[in-house]
Scaffold this motif. Structure first.
Motif, PDB file in Angstrom:
ATOM      1  N   ARG A   8       0.859  -1.179   0.000  1.00 47.42           N
ATOM      2  CA  ARG A   8       0.000   0.000   0.000  1.00 47.42           C
ATOM      3  C   ARG A   8       0.893   1.227   0.000  1.00 47.42           C
ATOM      4  O   ARG A   8       1.845   1.303   0.787  1.00 47.42           O
ATOM      5  CB  ARG A   8      -0.919   0.014   1.218  1.00 47.42           C
ATOM      6  N   ILE A   9       0.605   2.159  -0.887  1.00 44.86           N
ATOM      7  CA  ILE A   9       1.454   3.338  -1.050  1.00 44.86           C
ATOM      8  C   ILE A   9       0.628   4.597  -0.829  1.00 44.86           C
ATOM      9  O   ILE A   9      -0.458   4.746  -1.400  1.00 44.86           O
ATOM     10  CB  ILE A   9       2.104   3.374  -2.451  1.00 44.86           C
ATOM     11  N   TYR A  10       1.171   5.495  -0.003  1.00 44.02           N
ATOM     12  CA  TYR A  10       0.603   6.833   0.131  1.00 44.02           C
ATOM     13  C   TYR A  10       1.390   7.742  -0.815  1.00 44.02           C
ATOM     14  O   TYR A  10       2.596   7.968  -0.624  1.00 44.02           O
ATOM     15  CB  TYR A  10       0.715   7.321   1.575  1.00 44.02           C
ATOM     16  N   LEU A  11       0.703   8.250  -1.829  1.00 38.62           N
ATOM     17  CA  LEU A  11       1.328   9.075  -2.856  1.00 38.62           C
ATOM     18  C   LEU A  11       1.107  10.546  -2.525  1.00 38.62           C
ATOM     19  O   LEU A  11      -0.033  11.015  -2.444  1.00 38.62           O
ATOM     20  CB  LEU A  11       0.736   8.751  -4.230  1.00 38.62           C
ATOM     21  N   GLY A  12       2.202  11.268  -2.307  1.00 35.29           N
ATOM     22  CA  GLY A  12       2.099  12.670  -1.957  1.00 35.29           C
ATOM     23  C   GLY A  12       2.182  13.566  -3.175  1.00 35.29           C
ATOM     24  O   GLY A  12       2.985  13.337  -4.086  1.00 35.29           O
ATOM     25  N   ALA A  13       1.345  14.608  -3.226  1.00 37.48           N
ATOM     26  CA  ALA A  13       1.397  15.557  -4.331  1.00 37.48           C
ATOM     27  C   ALA A  13       2.633  16.437  -4.231  1.00 37.48           C
ATOM     28  O   ALA A  13       3.116  16.951  -5.237  1.00 37.48           O
ATOM     29  CB  ALA A  13       0.137  16.416  -4.353  1.00 37.48           C
ATOM     30  N   ALA A  14       3.187  16.616  -3.035  1.00 38.58           N
ATOM     31  CA  ALA A  14       4.373  17.447  -2.837  1.00 38.58           C
ATOM     32  C   ALA A  14       4.944  17.105  -1.463  1.00 38.58           C
ATOM     33  O   ALA A  14       4.248  16.535  -0.603  1.00 38.58           O
ATOM     34  CB  ALA A  14       4.037  18.936  -2.913  1.00 38.58           C
ATOM     35  N   PRO A  15       6.193  17.445  -1.201  1.00 40.07           N
ATOM     36  CA  PRO A  15       6.751  17.221   0.138  1.00 40.07           C
ATOM     37  C   PRO A  15       5.973  18.013   1.180  1.00 40.07           C
ATOM     38  O   PRO A  15       5.584  19.156   0.943  1.00 40.07           O
ATOM     39  CB  PRO A  15       8.193  17.735   0.008  1.00 40.07           C
ATOM     40  N   GLY A  16       5.744  17.389   2.318  1.00 38.72           N
ATOM     41  CA  GLY A  16       5.101  18.091   3.420  1.00 38.72           C
ATOM     42  C   GLY A  16       3.603  17.994   3.465  1.00 38.72           C
ATOM     43  O   GLY A  16       2.981  18.596   4.356  1.00 38.72           O
ATOM     44  N   ALA A 204      -0.289  14.736  -9.854  1.00 42.73           N
ATOM     45  CA  ALA A 204      -0.655  13.655  -8.945  1.00 42.73           C
ATOM     46  C   ALA A 204      -2.091  13.200  -9.187  1.00 42.73           C
ATOM     47  O   ALA A 204      -2.386  11.996  -9.233  1.00 42.73           O
ATOM     48  CB  ALA A 204      -0.467  14.101  -7.494  1.00 42.73           C
ATOM     49  N   LEU A 205      -2.997  14.168  -9.350  1.00 44.06           N
ATOM     50  CA  LEU A 205      -4.400  13.817  -9.577  1.00 44.06           C
ATOM     51  C   LEU A 205      -4.574  13.046 -10.881  1.00 44.06           C
ATOM     52  O   LEU A 205      -5.306  12.050 -10.944  1.00 44.06           O
ATOM     53  CB  LEU A 205      -5.260  15.081  -9.590  1.00 44.06           C
ATOM     54  N   LEU A 206      -3.898  13.504 -11.943  1.00 45.49           N
ATOM     55  CA  LEU A 206      -4.015  12.824 -13.225  1.00 45.49           C
ATOM     56  C   LEU A 206      -3.423  11.423 -13.172  1.00 45.49           C
ATOM     57  O   LEU A 206      -3.970  10.470 -13.746  1.00 45.49           O
ATOM     58  CB  LEU A 206      -3.332  13.651 -14.318  1.00 45.49           C
ATOM     59  N   TRP A 207      -2.260  11.280 -12.485  1.00 44.35           N
ATOM     60  CA  TRP A 207      -1.642   9.961 -12.416  1.00 44.35           C
ATOM     61  C   TRP A 207      -2.534   8.986 -11.655  1.00 44.35           C
ATOM     62  O   TRP A 207      -2.723   7.845 -12.082  1.00 44.35           O
ATOM     63  CB  TRP A 207      -0.275  10.076 -11.733  1.00 44.35           C
ATOM     64  N   VAL A 208      -3.080   9.436 -10.560  1.00 39.45           N
ATOM     65  CA  VAL A 208      -3.964   8.566  -9.790  1.00 39.45           C
ATOM     66  C   VAL A 208      -5.243   8.280 -10.568  1.00 39.45           C
ATOM     67  O   VAL A 208      -5.775   7.162 -10.529  1.00 39.45           O
ATOM     68  CB  VAL A 208      -4.271   9.195  -8.418  1.00 39.45           C
ATOM     69  N   ALA A 257     -12.487  19.195 -25.565  1.00 37.94           N
ATOM     70  CA  ALA A 257     -12.092  20.333 -24.739  1.00 37.94           C
ATOM     71  C   ALA A 257     -13.291  20.880 -23.964  1.00 37.94           C
ATOM     72  O   ALA A 257     -13.179  21.231 -22.787  1.00 37.94           O
ATOM     73  CB  ALA A 257     -11.467  21.412 -25.606  1.00 37.94           C
ATOM     74  N   ARG A 258     -14.451  20.974 -24.639  1.00 39.86           N
ATOM     75  CA  ARG A 258     -15.650  21.479 -23.953  1.00 39.86           C
ATOM     76  C   ARG A 258     -16.119  20.517 -22.865  1.00 39.86           C
ATOM     77  O   ARG A 258     -16.769  20.922 -21.908  1.00 39.86           O
ATOM     78  CB  ARG A 258     -16.766  21.726 -24.966  1.00 39.86           C
ATOM     79  N   ALA A 259     -15.775  19.225 -23.025  1.00 41.19           N
ATOM     80  CA  ALA A 259     -16.195  18.236 -22.032  1.00 41.19           C
ATOM     81  C   ALA A 259     -15.278  18.217 -20.816  1.00 41.19           C
ATOM     82  O   ALA A 259     -15.455  17.384 -19.927  1.00 41.19           O
ATOM     83  CB  ALA A 259     -16.240  16.851 -22.663  1.00 41.19           C
ATOM     84  N   GLY A 260     -14.310  19.125 -20.793  1.00 47.47           N
ATOM     85  CA  GLY A 260     -13.415  19.188 -19.638  1.00 47.47           C
ATOM     86  C   GLY A 260     -12.187  18.327 -19.814  1.00 47.47           C
ATOM     87  O   GLY A 260     -11.919  17.451 -18.988  1.00 47.47           O
ATOM     88  N   HIS A 261     -11.450  18.559 -20.910  1.00 50.99           N
ATOM     89  CA  HIS A 261     -10.209  17.825 -21.170  1.00 50.99           C
ATOM     90  C   HIS A 261     -10.444  16.316 -21.203  1.00 50.99           C
ATOM     91  O   HIS A 261      -9.745  15.533 -20.555  1.00 50.99           O
ATOM     92  CB  HIS A 261      -9.143  18.168 -20.127  1.00 50.99           C
ATOM     93  N   ALA A 262     -11.438  15.918 -21.961  1.00 54.82           N
ATOM     94  CA  ALA A 262     -11.729  14.493 -22.110  1.00 54.82           C
ATOM     95  C   ALA A 262     -10.654  13.824 -22.961  1.00 54.82           C
ATOM     96  O   ALA A 262      -9.914  14.471 -23.698  1.00 54.82           O
ATOM     97  CB  ALA A 262     -13.104  14.305 -22.750  1.00 54.82           C
TER      98      ALA A 262
END
Length: 870
Positions: A8-16, A204-208, A257-262
């Protein structure tokens, strides 16, 4: 061994953002439920809240690793495995271990623990993923030296994102919860700017999200779910290879693009036989580039039912919208079916279908002009002749033979003639033969005779069937011929592309060979690779007669890259050959890239060698040159001393020591300068016929008279050398053999070395037989300890000395300079074992009887010329 542990991995978007804190919190929750949890490794970085979380958890002691005089603590993998907990908490998955540890990376330690059946909870930041390393560097301007392969994180059983808004993270930092006070201001002004943190958060959001999407796809596949789940918008644009494809792609991109970067996907359905009638490969190639430039992906699927294959692909990727072009078929063609667009719209179910109009609607599907007959002009001429004359000749033959076989037999004979015409001349001559045969049968063999009237209805049907069968059989025969030609062409294209691919694997990337292959493949007069430079075109390479100097003068061209073009002269290529020519252009681009990389590698090697020489020169100056300088300084200071009266013998000894040290210093500096000239490539020998007795006295001037014995025949012909270079090379080798024969051990370079009382032998002879019958062989023979075979070649490298050579006796350049000078004159210098013990250095020099020079000029630079100095 038991089952593998879970990760199980906790993936951080940035340090801290709190990933380590969250991991420890999960450890406490599991421990409260009775799970055996230990801390394998946690780094607090001085954060009080994190250190507080460790309390109450068992910590496995770390192991100490020494490195460069310092002690470092690392996770003790063996101790964790020996403890065998149910769960191990291991921080910083991307951490690089101290050299000397069993594994280079901590994720490799974690793999061992997982294999032991222990569950692991770990942490990693998004910037440490290997695939995002360059992206993060461009965003934050800081390279990440510690990375973990994406596949390691993707294989994790659970990945949980630990996220925080940039403003909240900056507040945490300002409160001292991340870094120590002296680091806060610098961090907030650099890496932890709002823009950087926002970009890292999006990565981070896109990768997840991609990871979650993979899991959703697996779930749908395992449970056989085909209807779309609109968890994420995906727009699929269907391409036919027609000119309307560009319009459809741009419309689909706007919808996405109109669909929100589909997600944007393009798909082309090809027939299972691989044939592409009505499809332009060039258009598909252009549209593939366009879709990729717009951030989409291109896909190709196989299916004879285009609509069914398209819907199967759309459902397979869980798409939510389809973009198709309105049909290009003419109105009357709809009698054969509703078309792909209408079929997809009817059977798409919950998937939205966009039918986009364009300028090619209703103008027909003939995008690519169908190829002409697969048969040669000569065969088609024979076919037309047989179609016109064959029925008449058959009718005359039947009339002359008498005994009428009957109408049915007559029809079979004419049908056979029609099939024969199809085999000879193709479809249209066969159709003409069928029509003419119908008229002849009706006129001569169908009652009432010699009229186009048919008396019996069954004969009318028979004649109609005859025409239909004749046309059908002719069509099949002609289609088979076309398919045969297309299959042969496809096979030839495949073989050519296979050759290109295997040539890369074999390393065949020389540009002349590639251009010659292009010329042979397409049967053109010449081929050239042109590059745009300074507003004009220059030829990078060419082959054949009168190659084109610019694309305008070429009959066929293919773009290699933004500045290069592959140009062919001799004939205009058909459209079908352009695809293969584009493959050759891609190979040419690879050749150019390889050439560029080779030049950069060569330059890097030259720089590295230059740096090595400079470093060695500094070492020589700091060590080897100081000894003779110190001797000179000591001798001069002693002679100038006013408080000491030197007797004549002591004074002479001091002067001799000064002279010896000065000679040694002169020799060392000369070798250093010579080596620098060789390394920079400025040695240009002035070759002329030279007798060895002109060179030997000067070369042996630096050694005692009784230390060398000469055996050089007076009748020996002259050698073609630069006298100055040969003198320097021979002097280095001879001095190397005879110096310190008394008790100093090794020679200045540490190689060879004669024994006391045994002079070095210098002998020469003419090679009249063997591989080099036009050369002179000069040998320098000593009876010293010799040199082992495994170091014979290594001793010619710069700054190489035998292991026991004392400091101050030389810088290890003598043999390197000697070989460099000899090879510059077209000769060679090689070591051999002396029979009975010792080392023999063999000079092989070209004869000078021809009077030729090295470059045909008289302006060569010799050793004494100042122009030759670096």
């Amino acid at each position: 061994m038991g089952a593998r542990g879970t990760l199980r991995i906790y993936l951080g978007a940035a340090p801290g953002v709190g990933k380590t804190y969250a991991m420890l919190g999960e450890g406490h929750r599991r421990r409260s439920r009775g799970t055996d949890v230990v801390v394998g490794f946690v780094e607090t970085h001085g954060r009080a809240h994190t250190a507080e979380q460790i309390k109450g958890l068992e910590v496995v002691p770390r192991r100490t690793q020494a490195y460069r005089g310092a002690e470092f603590s690392e996770m003790d993998v063996d101790a964790v495995i020996a403890r065998r907990p149910e769960v191990a908490l291991i921080d910083e998955l991307a951490h690089t271990n101290v050299p000397g540890c069993r594994n280079d990376k901590r994720w490799q330690d974690v793999e061992e623990i997982l294999e032991a059946g222990i569950d692991v909870i770990s942490t990693v930041n998004i910037q440490h993923l290997e695939s995002l390393n360059d992206v993060v560097e461009r965003i934050a301007g800081v390279p990440q030296r510690e990375t973990v392969p994406d596949e390691v994180v993707r294989r994790a059983d659970q990945v949980e994102l630990i996220d925080m808004t940039p403003e909240a993270l900056r507040r945490r930092m300002a409160h001292g919860n991340v870094y120590t006070p002296e680091k806060i201001d610098a961090a907030l002004a650099n890496y932890f700017r709002v823009g950087n943190l926002t970009a890292l958060r999006e990565l981070a959001l896109l990768w997840v999200a991609d990871r979650v999407d993979e899991g959703l796809a697996r779930y749908r596949d395992q449970h056989g779910i085909t209807e779309p789940w609109e968890a994420r918008e995906r727009v699929v644009v269907a391409l036919t290879g027609g000119p309307e494809g560009d319009t459809l792609i741009r419309r689909a991109a706007r919808i996405a693009a109109r669909a929100g970067h589909a997600d944007l996907l393009a798909v082309h359905v090809t027939k299972s036989d691989g044939l592409t009638e009505g499809t332009s490969p060039q258009a598909l190639t252009r549209q593939r580039v366009l879709i990729e430039n717009l951030g989409g992906t291109y896909h190709q699927v196989v299916g004879d039912d285009v609509a069914a294959a398209l819907l199967e692909f759309v459902r397979g990727v869980n798409a939510t919208q389809i973009v198709l072009g309105s049909s290009r078929r003419r109105g009357w063609q709809f009698v054969f079916g509703p078309g792909v667009g209408a079929t997809v719209a009817r059977e798409s179910g919950e998937i939205d279908v966009h039918l986009v109009t364009h300028e090619h609607v209703g103008k027909g599907r003939g995008l690519v002009r169908m190829a002409g007959s697969p048969l040669s002009l000569r065969r088609r001429a024979y076919g037309w002749g047989l179609a016109i004359l064959g029925p008449a000749l058959l009718a005359v033959t039947l009339e002359l033979t008498g005994g009428r076989p009957g109408l049915s037999t007559d029809m079979l004979l004419f049908l056979g003639l029609t099939v024969g015409v199809a085999l000879v001349g193709g479809l249209w001559p066969a159709v003409a033969a069928a029509v003419v045969g119908f008229l002849v049968l009706n006129w001569f063999f169908t009652p009432p005779l010699h009229t186009l009237t048919v008396a019996q209805p069954e004969n009318v049907l028979a004649l109609m069937v005859f025409v239909a069968v004749a046309v059908a059989v002719s069509s099949v025969v002609d289609l088979a011929a076309r398919r045969t030609r297309q299959a042969a062409r496809s096979r030839a294209e495949a073989e050519t592309l296979s050759f290109l691919a295997t040539s890369v694997l074999r390393g065949e990337k020389a540009l002349p060979a590639l251009l010659e292959r292009v010329r042979e493949t397409f049967g053109v007069r010449a081929a050239a690779l042109l590059e745009r430079a300074d507003g004009g075109w220059t030829s990078v390479g060419s082959t054949g007669v009168d190659p084109p100097a610019d694309p305008e003068a070429a009959e066929a061209t293919a773009t290699v890259n933004d500045t290069s073009v592959l140009a062919l002269a001799g004939r205009v290529l058909p459209a079908g050959d352009q695809r293969i020519l584009s493959a050759f252009a891609s190979q040419a681009e690879a050749v150019l890239e390889w050439r560029k990389l080779a030049e950069e590698a060569a330059q890097a090697r030259r720089l590295a060698e230059g740096n090595k020489i400079r470093t060695a020169l500094l070492a020589a100056v700091s060590h080897d040159l100081r000894t003779p300088l110190a001797g000179i300084k000591a001798g001069v200071s002693s002679l100038r001393a006013t408080d000491v009266d030197w007797d004549p013998e002591d004074e002479a000894e001091l002067l001799a020591s000064i002279e010896e040290s000065a000679d040694r210093l002169d020799g060392l500096i000369g070798n250093l300068l010579d080596m620098s000239r060789l390394q920079t490539g400025v040695v240009t020998p002035l070759l002329r016929p030279v007798a060895l007795d002109e060179v030997l006295p000067a070369a042996l001037a630096g050694v005692p008279e009784d230390s060398v014995r000469l055996d050089v025949p007076e009748t020996l012909p002259p050698v073609l050398v630069d006298a100055g270079l040969l003198e320097r090379a021979l002097a280095n080798v001879v001095e190397n053999a005879v110096r310190y024969t008394g008790g100093h051990g090794a020679a200045p370079d540490g190689w060879g070395g004669g024994r006391k009382g045994e002079p070095v032998l210098v002998t020469a002879s003419e090679l009249r037989f063997g591989r080099d019958p036009d050369r002179v062989e000069l040998r320098v023979v000593d009876r010293g300890p010799g040199v082992p075979d495994n170091v014979k070649e290594r001793m010619f490298a710069p700054f190489q000395r035998l292991g026991d050579a004392p400091k101050g006796t030389g810088v290890g350049l003598g043999l390197a300079v000697a070989r460099g000078f000899v090879e510059a004159m077209g000769g060679s210098l090689a070591p051999e074992d002396t029979p009975g013990g010792g080392l023999t250095m063999v000079f092989t020099l070209p004869l000078g009887s021809s009077g030729r020079t090295g470059d045909g000029s008289d302006d060569g630079v010799g050793v004494g010329d100042e122009e030759g100095e670096p």
